[in-house]
Design an enzyme around this catalytic site. Structure first.
Site, PDB file in Angstrom:
ATOM      1  CD  GLU A  37      -3.137  -0.200   1.399  1.00 30.07           C
ATOM      2  OE1 GLU A  37      -3.835   0.727   1.773  1.00 30.07           O
ATOM      3  OE2 GLU A  37      -3.956  -0.951   2.190  1.00 30.07           O
ATOM      4  CG  HIS A  79      -2.614  -3.842   7.704  1.00 31.13           C
ATOM      5  ND1 HIS A  79      -2.704  -4.954   7.256  1.00 31.13           N
ATOM      6  CD2 HIS A  79      -3.350  -3.086   7.336  1.00 31.13           C
ATOM      7  CE1 HIS A  79      -3.955  -4.984   7.099  1.00 31.13           C
ATOM      8  NE2 HIS A  79      -4.199  -3.805   6.861  1.00 31.13           N
TER       9      HIS A  79
END
Lengths: 436, 436
Positions: free
Chosen positions: B49, B272
């Site tokens: 990402e 995360h």
């Protein structure tokens, strides 16, 4: 076990030209191809342009006895057109779809809809692991003004990457198909130099076929001779390539092509000529160290300098493609902005009589809606084109990055920098620990 | 040389959540990530990402000393979001873009635009060849009604194919990333069973991190707790997987995750948790025959029956996807046909007054154009959707074909049919010759 086991394999490759309603005598030709394959019983049959799955199923039924194992590679809108038939069990298959493959709006060329790819099948031939590849690259519609060249170069780049990285465990590697590249074209040199694949036409001990191994010839009745100019006799764009490994020596015993006609038949199998190569594989044992060294060594170690030149040339071509894609995206953006400006202008003009409370003549309603529809159509089209060109740019940039990395790595090699070789373990202290 | 060389490697993996304007504190977090990586000096850093190339370039500059080698994988419209930084030279890279990755019209989910892929880099670590993979699979937006499940299963299928086929020459294999799958999810079982990759969390000798190794936890201030329901504490969807080879044993010495916060910092690195695994690689020598057998043998030979079950389960899931895609394509076709019928009807109604030479009231011109524009918009949209769903169908069919082949091959193995193993050469007469 020095040179104890010799296995011979007959490989067939043909671009079937299977476009129903457009290709001439499509059904009859498939029947002819099926009959011939059934009779000839090649070990491996690699077909391209089998665009209709029905034709694949027709051949599968016809070849059920001679070639019990087969696979049809699906991709894109129409399919990849790639099929493989084999006398030997297919243990595994894998498909890599090229990231670039023409433009969807070039519908008359149709390549984009085909989802061009390279299909891999892993076979067991006489106890040897054979990685068999079948592929079809983007067509060349004009040699002078080939706007698809960067796409084809990137396809060749991805093809060599795919073959190199997936054939690590193979005893022999066979690649067949319509590369749409002449023998000395950039993509072809890139593929052969990097992978070490050998051209069966150049390597064969015995050849029977068209002059210079041509596979698209003027004598073929399906060929428009004008399209071959300036190559009056024809061109060689279909290939069967092969290489062995540290454990297996491969040589091409004989090779043949069809010659524009089929005896006792009214027309040939396709507009391309069919290729057949007989390869002979001989297992041999080597000492452990030699095998390790050979298996890990790049086949191109000997001609690194040449490889640097080829990759640099490819990088230049990709840069040209990048420049074109950027220009196209810029044009799409500009037209989109113009569409938006036109829409704003229209709204402003329509608003004036409304603001002036009827003292001004109103914008004709029909023209207003027609113009608005045109503006929206422009905006939608340019938006889709913008997305498409952005994806094209990303793929070209990705290939260029990889090529830059490759050139760097090759230049290090030229300077004598030690590359990844497992036997270095014994020569150098473990880097990882030293750097912790 | 039994157990003479030991190399230790520290691997880091993080989903950076780098969506500018949408992700909170994006720039500050990248600065924090850069500082931490610079200080920690992991051997291999796998990031997901990293949607903006500017952020990659920012990190590249920041890590110029600690991680001189890096690669950013480009794909799709926005990019793949995948990046790798390494202390060791990257010799080669390759990208495989998954054939299925959500739907372009689900723009609010955005996965399609990201061009999800698996990136591979070949490194030389202490003389050993390491194939390092970084990937990010399609997100799971709803566990109960997960319409993307067939896509994710096909991605896991392609991932295991890619890893298996490209790691033939590797001494060690490391895969890190956000798999968007729980440990026992179908795709995860498929990946681990087929490739033989081991989960560093399950294998580690020493663990320091979130309970049960969770990587998306309720304590993380960026997490919307409602989205985690019914997994109140969190889920484990990020992994570092590894395996050795016939020449190298790999074990996980220690593993750690962040715990939803960073000491002395106002917020964590991402939504995360970051993973760090320390792997220890030990070279050992084997006799030639044993090595050959090991290197060619499927790591999953021991549990073929289980593998058959998993692939069958995956095939069922792909069939569900096929059914959905067929239904969607049928719906698009039906709406398209309705749009065409509406256009014909409109033209017929408009033609009546014209044919009746003015005795009938004419179709209001504005309404005519508005309706025509609507019809064309319907036709264009349904045409694009038809093409898209056809491509989806081809990819799903392709995966299903491969799975059927795989189940067949595994069942042959269960029945004791000899599979491709080079040592068979000595046991059986060469097939190729016998069949000529």
């Amino acid at each position: 076990m020095a040179n104890t086991d010799a296995v011979s394999v007959r490989v067939f490759s043909l671009n079937c030209w299977g476009i129903h309603y457009l290709s001439k005598h499509c059904c009859q030709r498939y029947a002819m191809i099926g009959d011939m394959l059934c009779k000839e019983e090649h070990d491996i049959v690699l077909l391209q342009e089998v665009w209709s799955e029905k034709d694949y199923i027709f051949l599968k039924k016809k070849l059920a006895c001679s070639h019990p194992h087969s696979h049809y590679f699906k991709s894109g809108v129409i399919g990849s057109g790639l099929a493989i038939f084999s006398k030997h069990r297919i243990h595994d298959t894998f498909l890599y779809r090229y990231s670039l493959n023409g433009y969807p709006y070039m519908a008359h060329h149709g390549d984009w809809f085909g989802g061009k790819a390279v299909g891999m099948a892993i076979l067991n031939i006489g106890g040897l692991i054979a990685n068999v590849y079948v592929t079809h690259l983007h067509a060349e519609y004009s040699r002078e003004n080939d706007s698809y060249l960067p796409h084809r170069v990137v396809q060749a780049w991805e093809l060599q990457h795919f073959v190199r990285h997936t054939s690590g465990g193979a005893d022999i590697v066979i690649l067949g198909g319509d590369l749409n590249m002449h023998p000395q074209d950039l993509g072809n040199r890139l593929l052969r130099s990097y992978t070490g694949l050998r051209d069966s036409y150049l390597e064969t001990a015995k050849f029977d076929g068209c002059e210079n191994g041509l596979t698209l010839i003027a004598e073929n009745p399906f060929i428009n001779k004008k399209e071959l100019v300036p190559f009056e006799k024809g061109i060689r764009i279909d290939y069967i390539l092969f290489k062995g490994s540290s454990k297996v020596d491969v040589s091409c015993v004989s090779m043949s092509t069809t010659k524009g006609f089929v005896p006792d038949q009214p027309f040939p199998y396709s507009d391309h000529e069919a290729l057949t190569a007989e390869l002979r594989m001989e297992s041999h044992a080597l000492t452990e160290t030699v095998r390790d060294m050979q298996s890990k060594q790049d086949p191109a170690t000997g001609n690194v300098a040449e490889l640097v030149d080829i990759v640099t040339e490819a990088r230049t071509e990709v840069k040209v493609g990048l420049h074109c894609a950027e220009r196209m995206r810029y044009t799409a953006t500009r037209i989109g902005v113009m569409g938006l400006a036109l829409l704003c202008l229209e709204l402003a003009i329509a608003a004036v009589p409304w603001l002036a409370m009827g003292t001004e003549q109103p914008f004709p309603r029909t023209s207003f809606y027609l113009l608005a529809a045109l503006c929206f159509a422009i905006l939608a089209t340019t938006f889709l084109l913008y997305i498409f060109y952005t994806m094209e740019l990303k793929s070209l940039q990705g290939a260029e990055d990889q090529m830059r990395l490759a050139v760097g790595s090759l230049q290090e090699k030229l300077r004598g920098f030690p590359l990844a070789q497992p036997n270095n373990v014994q020569q150098r202290p473990p880097e990882g620990e030293a750097e912790q």
